[in-house]
Design a protein around this motif. Structure first.
Motif, PDB file in Angstrom:
ATOM      1  N   GLN A  51     -10.145   4.542  38.294  1.00  0.00           N
ATOM      2  CA  GLN A  51      -9.068   5.259  37.604  1.00  0.00           C
ATOM      3  C   GLN A  51      -8.766   4.748  36.201  1.00  0.00           C
ATOM      4  OE1 GLN A  51      -7.581   8.009  38.763  1.00  0.00           O
ATOM      5  NE2 GLN A  51      -8.886   7.917  40.560  1.00  0.00           N
ATOM      6  N   TRP A  52      -8.955   3.438  35.969  1.00  0.00           N
ATOM      7  CA  TRP A  52      -8.511   2.830  34.713  1.00  0.00           C
ATOM      8  C   TRP A  52      -9.596   1.904  34.165  1.00  0.00           C
ATOM      9  CZ3 TRP A  52      -5.864   2.236  39.382  1.00  0.00           C
ATOM     10  CH2 TRP A  52      -4.788   3.110  39.570  1.00  0.00           C
ATOM     11  N   ALA A  53      -9.509   1.643  32.887  1.00  0.00           N
ATOM     12  CA  ALA A  53     -10.444   0.710  32.256  1.00  0.00           C
ATOM     13  C   ALA A  53     -10.061  -0.726  32.597  1.00  0.00           C
ATOM     14  CB  ALA A  53     -10.443   0.909  30.742  1.00  0.00           C
ATOM     15  N   TRP A  54     -11.081  -1.584  32.640  1.00  0.00           N
ATOM     16  CA  TRP A  54     -10.885  -3.035  32.795  1.00  0.00           C
ATOM     17  C   TRP A  54     -11.829  -3.658  31.776  1.00  0.00           C
ATOM     18  CZ3 TRP A  54      -9.332  -5.596  37.901  1.00  0.00           C
ATOM     19  CH2 TRP A  54      -9.251  -6.991  37.751  1.00  0.00           C
ATOM     20  N   LEU A  55     -11.263  -4.295  30.760  1.00  0.00           N
ATOM     21  CA  LEU A  55     -12.034  -4.793  29.627  1.00  0.00           C
ATOM     22  C   LEU A  55     -12.148  -6.309  29.654  1.00  0.00           C
ATOM     23  CD1 LEU A  55     -10.427  -2.633  26.789  1.00  0.00           C
ATOM     24  CD2 LEU A  55     -12.467  -2.136  28.143  1.00  0.00           C
ATOM     25  N   ILE A  56     -13.276  -6.797  29.174  1.00  0.00           N
ATOM     26  CA  ILE A  56     -13.559  -8.224  29.091  1.00  0.00           C
ATOM     27  C   ILE A  56     -13.904  -8.559  27.644  1.00  0.00           C
ATOM     28  CG2 ILE A  56     -15.339  -9.951  29.613  1.00  0.00           C
ATOM     29  CD1 ILE A  56     -15.499  -8.893  32.394  1.00  0.00           C
ATOM     30  N   CYS A  57     -13.424  -9.719  27.184  1.00  0.00           N
ATOM     31  CA  CYS A  57     -13.873 -10.278  25.904  1.00  0.00           C
ATOM     32  C   CYS A  57     -14.737 -11.493  26.190  1.00  0.00           C
ATOM     33  CB  CYS A  57     -12.683 -10.678  25.043  1.00  0.00           C
ATOM     34  SG  CYS A  57     -13.185 -11.504  23.503  1.00  0.00           S
ATOM     35  N   GLU A  58     -15.918 -11.516  25.579  1.00  0.00           N
ATOM     36  CA  GLU A  58     -16.813 -12.665  25.664  1.00  0.00           C
ATOM     37  C   GLU A  58     -16.946 -13.293  24.280  1.00  0.00           C
ATOM     38  OE1 GLU A  58     -20.032 -11.501  29.076  1.00  0.00           O
ATOM     39  OE2 GLU A  58     -20.200 -10.476  27.145  1.00  0.00           O
ATOM     40  N   CYS A  59     -16.868 -14.606  24.228  1.00  0.00           N
ATOM     41  CA  CYS A  59     -17.104 -15.355  22.994  1.00  0.00           C
ATOM     42  C   CYS A  59     -18.312 -16.246  23.220  1.00  0.00           C
ATOM     43  CB  CYS A  59     -15.880 -16.185  22.628  1.00  0.00           C
ATOM     44  SG  CYS A  59     -14.425 -15.192  22.226  1.00  0.00           S
ATOM     45  N   ASP A  60     -19.388 -15.944  22.513  1.00  0.00           N
ATOM     46  CA  ASP A  60     -20.657 -16.673  22.690  1.00  0.00           C
ATOM     47  C   ASP A  60     -21.077 -16.717  24.153  1.00  0.00           C
ATOM     48  OD1 ASP A  60     -20.939 -17.190  19.943  1.00  0.00           O
ATOM     49  OD2 ASP A  60     -19.629 -18.925  20.089  1.00  0.00           O
ATOM     50  N   GLY A  61     -20.929 -15.595  24.822  1.00  0.00           N
ATOM     51  CA  GLY A  61     -21.374 -15.465  26.203  1.00  0.00           C
ATOM     52  C   GLY A  61     -20.406 -15.971  27.252  1.00  0.00           C
ATOM     53  N   VAL A  62     -19.285 -16.554  26.824  1.00  0.00           N
ATOM     54  CA  VAL A  62     -18.286 -17.080  27.760  1.00  0.00           C
ATOM     55  C   VAL A  62     -17.154 -16.065  27.889  1.00  0.00           C
ATOM     56  CG1 VAL A  62     -16.616 -18.925  28.173  1.00  0.00           C
ATOM     57  CG2 VAL A  62     -18.842 -19.456  27.137  1.00  0.00           C
ATOM     58  N   VAL A  63     -16.749 -15.750  29.115  1.00  0.00           N
ATOM     59  CA  VAL A  63     -15.635 -14.825  29.324  1.00  0.00           C
ATOM     60  C   VAL A  63     -14.347 -15.516  28.882  1.00  0.00           C
ATOM     61  CG1 VAL A  63     -14.318 -13.495  31.001  1.00  0.00           C
ATOM     62  CG2 VAL A  63     -16.809 -13.599  31.183  1.00  0.00           C
ATOM     63  N   ALA A  64     -13.735 -14.977  27.835  1.00  0.00           N
ATOM     64  CA  ALA A  64     -12.549 -15.585  27.230  1.00  0.00           C
ATOM     65  C   ALA A  64     -11.257 -14.945  27.707  1.00  0.00           C
ATOM     66  CB  ALA A  64     -12.644 -15.488  25.712  1.00  0.00           C
ATOM     67  N   GLY A  65     -11.318 -13.704  28.175  1.00  0.00           N
ATOM     68  CA  GLY A  65     -10.114 -13.028  28.620  1.00  0.00           C
ATOM     69  C   GLY A  65     -10.418 -11.626  29.085  1.00  0.00           C
ATOM     70  N   TYR A  66      -9.403 -11.008  29.679  1.00  0.00           N
ATOM     71  CA  TYR A  66      -9.585  -9.647  30.163  1.00  0.00           C
ATOM     72  C   TYR A  66      -8.253  -8.912  30.193  1.00  0.00           C
ATOM     73  CZ  TYR A  66      -7.984 -11.414  34.749  1.00  0.00           C
ATOM     74  OH  TYR A  66      -7.258 -11.987  35.774  1.00  0.00           O
ATOM     75  N   ALA A  67      -8.335  -7.595  30.171  1.00  0.00           N
ATOM     76  CA  ALA A  67      -7.155  -6.737  30.253  1.00  0.00           C
ATOM     77  C   ALA A  67      -7.512  -5.503  31.066  1.00  0.00           C
ATOM     78  CB  ALA A  67      -6.685  -6.327  28.858  1.00  0.00           C
ATOM     79  N   TYR A  68      -6.525  -5.011  31.796  1.00  0.00           N
ATOM     80  CA  TYR A  68      -6.781  -3.830  32.615  1.00  0.00           C
ATOM     81  C   TYR A  68      -5.488  -3.056  32.822  1.00  0.00           C
ATOM     82  CZ  TYR A  68      -4.806  -6.610  36.440  1.00  0.00           C
ATOM     83  OH  TYR A  68      -3.976  -7.376  37.214  1.00  0.00           O
TER      84      TYR A  68
END
Length: 196
Positions: A51-68
């Motif tokens: 139903q909704w988006a779930w976004l990830i931020c990666e910095c140099d391949g490392v998962v730095a954060g997410y929002a959904y």
């Protein structure tokens, strides 16, 4: 490798739990009290992505954060409302990641046809309040002593962001899984450029 914003996948569950678990175990910023298993968290990601988006931020391949985003309430009349959450790893604070993830998420929710985004903030949490208000959220209520965690009764504040004009006979929001996502990569690239 640089900075990347992308959609989450169930296979990201372990990396996302590494960020989320300390919030569960050491803070009252979430009222979740038991850390879910990787398998259960993967199912949660898969379910939400319908139903909704779930976004990830990666910095140099490392998962730095997410929002959904997730459902606000069950009844159909609430279907134009959603709640948002963002979690950032301690090593990546103050780089604009939360704001970039949220801006991308809210643009997707706008395209889907949602109208209200609610943020539920366990108080006190000055950094979260500042983030949400900087993005246009407005406080409208505080539920006093509504939850008990880590030996204290906690207040919860509610903030609201309006993302679409209110019209008569609004069409149902489009499920994220049913969207034409041809716009998505350009949108995500736009917001990753805002991260420091």
């Amino acid at each position: 490798m640089g900075i990347n914003i992308r959609m989450a996948k169930p296979e990201d569950a372990a990396a996302l739990l590494a960020i989320y678990a300390p919030y569960i175990e050491n803070t009252s910023f979430t009222f979740e009290t038991e850390t879910p298993s990787v398998e259960n968290f993967a199912q949660r990601i898969s379910q939400y992505l319908q139903q909704w988006a779930w976004l990830i931020c990666e910095c140099d391949g490392v998962v730095a954060g997410y929002a959904y985003a997730t459902r606000h309430r069950e009844r159909k009349a609430y279907q134009w409302c959603t709640e948002s959450s963002v979690y950032i790893h301690d090593d990546f604070h103050r780089r604009g990641i939360a704001a970039a993830l949220y801006k991308a998420l809210f643009e997707i929710l706008t395209i889907q046809g949602f109208h209200n985004v609610y943020a539920v903030i366990n108080l006190p949490n000055d950094p979260s309040v500042a983030l949400h208000e900087s993005l246009g959220f407005q406080w409208f209520a505080t539920y006093e002593k509504v939850g008990y965690k880590l030996g204290r009764w906690k207040n919860v504040g509610w903030w609201r962001l309006v993302i679409n004009e209110f019209i008569q006979e609004p069409p149902d929001p489009v499920a994220f899984s049913a969207m034409d996502k041809s716009f998505l990569q350009a949108l995500l690239d736009k917001y990753k450029s805002q991260i420091r």
